[in-house]
Design a protein around this motif. Structure first.
Motif, PDB file in Angstrom:
ATOM      1  N   LEU A 170       0.854  -1.190   0.000  1.00  0.00           N
ATOM      2  CA  LEU A 170       0.000   0.000   0.000  1.00  0.00           C
ATOM      3  C   LEU A 170       0.886   1.236   0.000  1.00  0.00           C
ATOM      4  O   LEU A 170       1.793   1.359   0.829  1.00  0.00           O
ATOM      5  N   HIS A 171       0.629   2.098  -0.959  1.00  0.00           N
ATOM      6  CA  HIS A 171       1.368   3.372  -1.017  1.00  0.00           C
ATOM      7  C   HIS A 171       0.364   4.517  -0.918  1.00  0.00           C
ATOM      8  O   HIS A 171      -0.633   4.533  -1.644  1.00  0.00           O
ATOM      9  N   PRO A 172       0.619   5.450   0.001  1.00  0.00           N
ATOM     10  CA  PRO A 172       1.708   5.503   0.987  1.00  0.00           C
ATOM     11  C   PRO A 172       1.519   4.467   2.104  1.00  0.00           C
ATOM     12  O   PRO A 172       0.396   4.112   2.448  1.00  0.00           O
ATOM     13  N   VAL A 173       2.654   4.010   2.659  1.00  0.00           N
ATOM     14  CA  VAL A 173       2.639   2.951   3.658  1.00  0.00           C
ATOM     15  C   VAL A 173       2.143   3.518   4.987  1.00  0.00           C
ATOM     16  O   VAL A 173       2.672   4.521   5.462  1.00  0.00           O
ATOM     17  N   PRO A 174       1.139   2.891   5.632  1.00  0.00           N
ATOM     18  CA  PRO A 174       0.697   3.349   6.959  1.00  0.00           C
ATOM     19  C   PRO A 174       1.821   3.201   7.987  1.00  0.00           C
ATOM     20  O   PRO A 174       2.701   2.343   7.862  1.00  0.00           O
ATOM     21  N   GLU A 175       1.782   4.033   8.995  1.00  0.00           N
ATOM     22  CA  GLU A 175       2.837   4.026  10.011  1.00  0.00           C
ATOM     23  C   GLU A 175       2.881   2.722  10.798  1.00  0.00           C
ATOM     24  O   GLU A 175       3.947   2.288  11.225  1.00  0.00           O
ATOM     25  N   VAL A 176       1.751   2.077  10.982  1.00  0.00           N
ATOM     26  CA  VAL A 176       1.727   0.868  11.808  1.00  0.00           C
ATOM     27  C   VAL A 176       2.155  -0.370  11.015  1.00  0.00           C
ATOM     28  O   VAL A 176       2.299  -1.447  11.604  1.00  0.00           O
ATOM     29  N   TRP A 177       2.350  -0.278   9.724  1.00  0.00           N
ATOM     30  CA  TRP A 177       2.734  -1.430   8.907  1.00  0.00           C
ATOM     31  C   TRP A 177       4.226  -1.683   9.010  1.00  0.00           C
ATOM     32  O   TRP A 177       5.015  -0.786   9.310  1.00  0.00           O
ATOM     33  N   ASP A 178       4.624  -2.933   8.739  1.00  0.00           N
ATOM     34  CA  ASP A 178       6.043  -3.251   8.636  1.00  0.00           C
ATOM     35  C   ASP A 178       6.614  -2.630   7.367  1.00  0.00           C
ATOM     36  O   ASP A 178       5.902  -2.267   6.422  1.00  0.00           O
ATOM     37  N   TYR A 179       7.942  -2.570   7.342  1.00  0.00           N
ATOM     38  CA  TYR A 179       8.609  -1.938   6.197  1.00  0.00           C
ATOM     39  C   TYR A 179       8.407  -2.765   4.933  1.00  0.00           C
ATOM     40  O   TYR A 179       8.518  -3.994   4.939  1.00  0.00           O
ATOM     41  N   ARG A 180       8.098  -2.099   3.822  1.00  0.00           N
ATOM     42  CA  ARG A 180       7.966  -2.726   2.520  1.00  0.00           C
ATOM     43  C   ARG A 180       8.564  -1.805   1.466  1.00  0.00           C
ATOM     44  O   ARG A 180       8.513  -0.579   1.600  1.00  0.00           O
ATOM     45  N   VAL A 181       9.092  -2.414   0.427  1.00  0.00           N
ATOM     46  CA  VAL A 181       9.629  -1.636  -0.698  1.00  0.00           C
ATOM     47  C   VAL A 181       8.458  -1.208  -1.566  1.00  0.00           C
ATOM     48  O   VAL A 181       7.678  -2.055  -2.048  1.00  0.00           O
ATOM     49  N   THR A 182       8.300   0.094  -1.797  1.00  0.00           N
ATOM     50  CA  THR A 182       7.159   0.625  -2.552  1.00  0.00           C
ATOM     51  C   THR A 182       7.610   1.553  -3.678  1.00  0.00           C
ATOM     52  O   THR A 182       6.886   2.469  -4.061  1.00  0.00           O
ATOM     53  N   ARG A 183       8.762   1.300  -4.212  1.00  0.00           N
ATOM     54  CA  ARG A 183       9.291   2.226  -5.227  1.00  0.00           C
ATOM     55  C   ARG A 183       8.424   2.235  -6.480  1.00  0.00           C
ATOM     56  O   ARG A 183       8.081   3.307  -7.000  1.00  0.00           O
TER      57      ARG A 183
END
Length: 640
Positions: free
Chosen positions: A271-284
């Protein structure tokens, strides 16, 4: 003068002392009153937080503070919560300081959850006692509450009672949250099933994909929805909402494909933009897609079947309509339900030649590739099995349940209806000819004999009187009655003799145990014993009707009895009974054979398994002959 002055000074000093004492008492009272007011304010503040809590964690913290205020001597406390039964369980509230968790508290909490009962740890001479109470709601462990108490301030049992009263608030909270969670899950499932119905209504994969993306876009408020499937290790867009073709939108299609590849590489929702509570993901790639085509948020949910990533759904929304967590979870449920259906539709819509080549390719990969060890092993095993079945031969034998019987077997029955008076032997005993096996009650017979004897004596007196008076007709009648009495007495003597049940010849009792039947009634002809000789046996084989055609007189075989399975007994077939017998749901023929030699331990009615050798055949034909016969019968029945 001096005495009066001393009195005045003493009075003044006493007055000052009294004033100081009054001032000190007033100050102490003010301090106590201030402390009481502070406690009241704190208590009121906790109740206010408890009643006006906006979140579950705030509710639990306020509840824990109130419990610690109500339990005297509480030094520290914590509440541990997690997923029911599975966890992970972690502290959500501590007292008096947030995040302050002692090892003793966690140990007691874990022990209470493991044992599913309250735990009290009170070491002798310890300064503090530790106790814990599990949160059991409807048989499921949601967490636990643990406290440390000052030793001597309050009994641990009183603290447990107070906790049990207070835990009802937490149970109400947990039930409410669980109900809300179940209700939300139910609503998501119902909404997701609507999309499953939409996909199932379409028989073709292309139409199903187009209907899915169009309905997702219209019902969930997406500006654009794309469906893509993996083909040759790359994602290919197969459906785009509100579009019949991709000709004028190739840049968009390419960017969506790259975003799908990014999600499949990470095998997770992006999901972009990534929510703050989510784990890190590559969203380039998702960021490039949103920037290039002016999307506010982009969501990609992978499609997974049997652990393999087969495709993805990518959805876009404008900046003024951001995605929330509930919509993300709904799309995830929809993707998990429709993925297997779309996968099967996609496979079924291929050309037949494509299906054939695909199957062959998968087989070659499984056989020659670096993986699929078990498939390779199974193929080798199949080749070995074919070679084994085509070359290896063995002796074709027919096996059947068998039993040993005496060549002569006599049944001893009750000669008339009576009662069993005594018994002398039981089944398995060796007896001699004429030996008494049992006796029947003869009381009625003896009374009957006495009655007929008396009647005969009376008729003899009447006969003599008739002869003396010259009444010849009367004498002839009485003579007939005397003869009748003699016949009855002879019959009774014979029956009295038969009350002794004797062995007809030397042998062994095959059946019959009257030890528990002494005093019970028996009917005429009822079986009492079976006796067979010990020097002459025969073997009876129950040959199935499908195998009886192979049996002929003169064949030899082996018999192994359950009594001594290691000792083979050899026999020769003497007769094949031409009449079938039905028993236990199958038809069979009895084949009689004679033992070549009979060891001393062989007894009648011993059972075992006999095998008769027929000829030499392929092992596969021996193993499959019953199946082949069954197939032939089915084919004949249906005219094939």
């Amino acid at each position: 003068m001096s005495e009066d002055q001393d009195k005045r000074d003493s009075s003044i000093a006493g007055g000052f002392s009294s004033v100081r004492a009054d001032a000190t008492g007033t100050a102490r009272d003010r301090v106590v009153e201030a402390q009481d007011q502070s406690v009241a304010v704190l208590h009121h503040s906790l109740w206010t937080q408890f009643l006006n809590a906006k979140s579950g964690e705030g509710f639990v913290r306020a509840w824990l503070g109130l419990q610690c205020r109500n339990i005297p001597g509480t030094n520290a406390a914590l509440v541990v919560l997690g997923e029911p039964e599975v966890g992970p369980f972690s502290p959500v509230a501590t007292w008096p300081n947030d995040g302050d968790v002692t090892p003793d508290l966690m140990k007691a909490a874990n022990e209470a959850m493991d044992k599913r009962q309250s735990v009290v740890i009170a070491a002798e001479g310890a300064r503090f006692n530790t106790l814990a109470l599990p949160l059991d709601v409807d048989g499921k462990i949601f967490g636990t509450v643990a406290l440390t108490l000052e030793a001597g301030r309050a009994p641990p049992t009183d603290a447990l009672h107070q906790l049990r009263w207070g835990v009802g608030w937490l149970e109400a909270l947990l039930r409410r949250e669980q109900s809300a969670h179940d209700s939300a899950l139910h609503d998501r499932t119902v909404r997701a099933l609507d999309f499953v119905a939409i996909v199932l209504e379409q028989r073709k994969f292309a139409r199903a994909g187009s209907a899915l993306v169009t309905e997702l876009a219209s019902r969930l408020g997406f500006e654009q929805v794309a469906l893509g499937f993996v083909r040759r290790k790359r994602i290919r867009i197969t459906a785009l909402s509100h579009a019949s073709g991709f000709g004028n939108r190739m840049n968009l299609v390419r960017d969506i494909g790259l975003a799908m590849d990014e999600a499949l590489d990470q095998q997770d929702i992006i999901l972009h933009p990534v929510p703050e509570v989510w784990d890190y993901r590559v969203t380039r790639m998702h960021a490039d897609l949103a920037r290039a085509h002016d999307f506010g948020s982009v969501l990609t949910v992978p499609l997974q079947v049997d652990g393999d990533m087969i495709g993805a759904l990518t959805m876009e929304r404008p900046a003024d309509n951001p995605l929330d967590q509930e919509t993300v979870e709904l799309v995830d449920v929809i993707a998990s339900l429709v993925a297997p259906i779309l996968h099967q539709q996609r496979k079924n819509d291929r050309w037949l030649i494509s299906k054939v080549f695909d199957s062959l390719g998968q087989m070659l990969v499984a056989l020659l590739g670096p993986k699929y060890f078990w498939r390779k092993l199974a193929t080798l095993a199949m080749i070995a099995a074919v070679y084994f079945g085509a070359t290896v031969t063995s002796t074709f034998t027919i096996s059947a349940p068998s039993r040993v019987e005496g060549s002569i077997q006599r049944t001893i029955v009750a000669p008339f209806s009576s009662y069993i008076q005594t018994e002398s032997v039981r089944a398995g005993a060796e007896v001699e000819a004429g030996e008494t096996l049992a006796t029947l009650n003869d009381r009625d017979l003896r009374l009957e004999r006495l009655r007929w004897t008396t009647a005969r004596n009376q008729r003899e007196i009447e006969f003599d009187r008739a002869l003396a008076t010259g009444e010849r007709a009367e004498a002839n009648i009485i003579r007939s009655q005397i003869q009748q009495a003699d016949a009855q007495l002879a019959l009774l003597d014979e029956q009295l003799e038969r009350t002794l049940i004797r062995a007809p010849f030397d042998g062994v009792l095959v059946s019959g145990d009257l030890s528990q039947l002494v005093g019970t009634a028996v009917d005429r002809g009822q079986e009492l014993f079976k006796i067979a000789p010990l020097n002459s046996f025969r073997v009876v084989l129950d040959i199935d009707e499908t195998d009886v055609s192979f049996m002929n007189t003169g064949m030899s075989g082996q018999l192994r009895l359950s009594t001594s399975p290691d000792t083979p007994l050899f026999f020769t077939v003497e007769q094949v009974t031409p009449v079938s017998i039905q028993r236990d749901g199958r038809n069979f023929f009895e084949v009689e054979a004679t033992l070549d030699t009979a060891p001393d331990w062989v007894r009648p009615n011993m059972e075992g398994v006999a095998r008769v050798g027929i000829d030499e055949r392929l092992v596969v034909s021996i193993w499959t002959r019953r199946l082949v016969n069954w197939v032939k019968m089915v084919a004949w029945r249906y005219g094939l």
